[in-house]
Design an enzyme around this catalytic site. Structure first.
Site, short mmCIF file in Angstrom:
data_model
loop_
_atom_site.label_atom_id
_atom_site.label_comp_id
_atom_site.label_asym_id
_atom_site.label_seq_id
_atom_site.Cartn_x
_atom_site.Cartn_y
_atom_site.Cartn_z
N HIS A 155 -7.51 -4.52 9.50
CA HIS A 155 -7.07 -4.13 8.33
C HIS A 155 -6.23 -4.74 8.15
CE1 HIS A 155 -5.23 -0.42 9.26
NE2 HIS A 155 -4.15 -1.43 8.25
N ASP A 202 0.24 -1.32 0.43
CA ASP A 202 -0.28 0.27 0.24
C ASP A 202 0.44 1.35 -0.16
OD1 ASP A 202 0.35 -0.26 2.91
OD2 ASP A 202 -0.99 -1.01 3.33
N GLU A 236 -9.49 -1.83 4.47
CA GLU A 236 -10.51 -1.02 5.80
C GLU A 236 -12.29 -2.53 6.19
OE1 GLU A 236 -9.00 0.52 7.60
OE2 GLU A 236 -9.03 1.84 6.25
C1 GLP Z 1 -1.13 -0.37 8.50
C2 GLP Z 1 -0.81 -0.58 6.69
C3 GLP Z 1 -0.52 -1.44 7.16
C4 GLP Z 1 0.11 -2.37 8.11
C5 GLP Z 1 -0.69 -1.81 10.10
C6 GLP Z 1 -0.29 -2.46 11.34
O1 GLP Z 1 -1.90 0.58 8.31
N1 GLP Z 1 -1.12 0.41 5.53
O2 GLP Z 1 -0.13 -2.40 5.53
O3 GLP Z 1 0.34 -3.91 8.71
O4 GLP Z 1 -1.10 -0.86 9.31
O5 GLP Z 1 0.73 -0.95 11.06
P1 GLP Z 1 1.87 -1.41 12.30
O6 GLP Z 1 2.61 -2.83 12.15
O7 GLP Z 1 2.43 -0.32 12.48
O8 GLP Z 1 0.94 -2.04 13.79
#
Ligand code: GLP
Length: 257
Positions: free
Chosen positions: A150, A79, A155
């Site tokens: 997500h 993403d 979402e």
């Molecule tokens: C973000 C990203 C995801 C990621 C998730 C968890 O919004 N778009 O690809 O896996 O949230 O993030 P984190 O590893 O910082 O908890």
């Protein structure tokens, strides 16, 4: 291609639970190294966020020490934000360069992210899907999980058959970036994400999660009913998922004793 992976029944993912985040990183790096050994030109889907940081540091170390090479590998990030300049420190592209790409021997022309500044975002999404398909498909997708379940920027409510698309980021997801951007109002409202259908087509998937904040959503994702309200429950429909957790992220799972 995806149909063979979309089963009506649940598959039981393999779950590894480790004592520390470093052990999680090392176990995940081991999987990447094995994948590269099987096929030097493997195709990876890669996440951003806090969770993969120690994995990326470990991959950088292994590459530096000659234990693995990305010289023939291809990567597609999962993403990106829309309308954040790619050289802004807040873009996922900057994140990847900073935390991984500048430390490994990857050919940067083979390391792609969705372009959130493309003049036609929908055309960019179609082109991204085409590029993934042209490689023969993703061999190993590494995914994190948001607190609302997500996957990438898919979402709650996203169709399980979705392809790469432009997405309206939920308040929960934007809140997670508020401090980085200096307030939720400055967090982009749109992102581009590969779809859940795209992720499900990967030959193998590794889900990483760390910390007590992820415990409740990990339990719902892996052991709750399969529903679009929790996008990560789609992983229960894939036959080859490895979940790598630390103890706190695993603390609400019901485990056979
Ligand atoms: C973000 C990203 C995801 C990621 C998730 C968890 O919004 N778009 O690809 O896996 O949230 O993030 P984190 O590893 O910082 O908890």
């Amino acid at each position: 291609m995806s149909d063979k992976h979309v089963l009506d029944r649940r598959s039981i993912p393999t779950i590894q639970i480790h004592d520390t985040p470093d052990e999680v990183a090392s176990a995940a790096a081991e999987q990447v190294q094995r994948q590269l050994k099987r096929r030097a030109d493997s195709v990876f889907a890669l996440p951003t966020g806090q969770t993969p940081l120690s994995l990326y540091a470990e991959l950088a170390r292994r590459c530096r020490d000659g234990e693995l090479s990305f010289s023939e590998a291809r990567t597609f990030n999962l993403d990106e934000f829309v309308h954040i300049p790619p050289d802004s420190p807040l873009s996922f592209e900057s994140y990847m360069v900073h935390h991984l790409f500048s430390h490994i021997d990857i050919d940067l022309t083979k390391a792609r992210l969705p372009n959130g500044n493309a003049p036609d975002l929908h055309a960019e999404c179609r082109e991204y899907e085409r590029a993934i398909a042209a490689t023969g498909g993703i061999d190993l997708a590494i995914v994190g999980i948001g607190r609302n379940g997500h996957l990438a920027f898919n979402e709650p409510g996203t169709s399980f058959t979705s392809r790469t698309h432009v997405v309206q980021l939920s308040p929960t997801s934007r809140e997670a970036f508020a401090s980085e951007f200096g307030g939720i109002d400055r967090v982009p409202k749109l992102g581009i994400t590969v779809g859940l259908g795209t992720i499900l087509e990967a030959r193998r998937i590794i889900l990483l999660a760390l910390g007590p904040d992820k415990a409740a959503i990990i339990a719902r994702a892996l052991q709750g009913p399969i529903t679009v309200d929790v996008p990560a429950t789609i992983l229960q429909q894939h036959p080859n998922v490895l979940v790598i957790l630390d103890r706190s992220a695993a603390s609400r799972l019901h485990l056979a004793s």
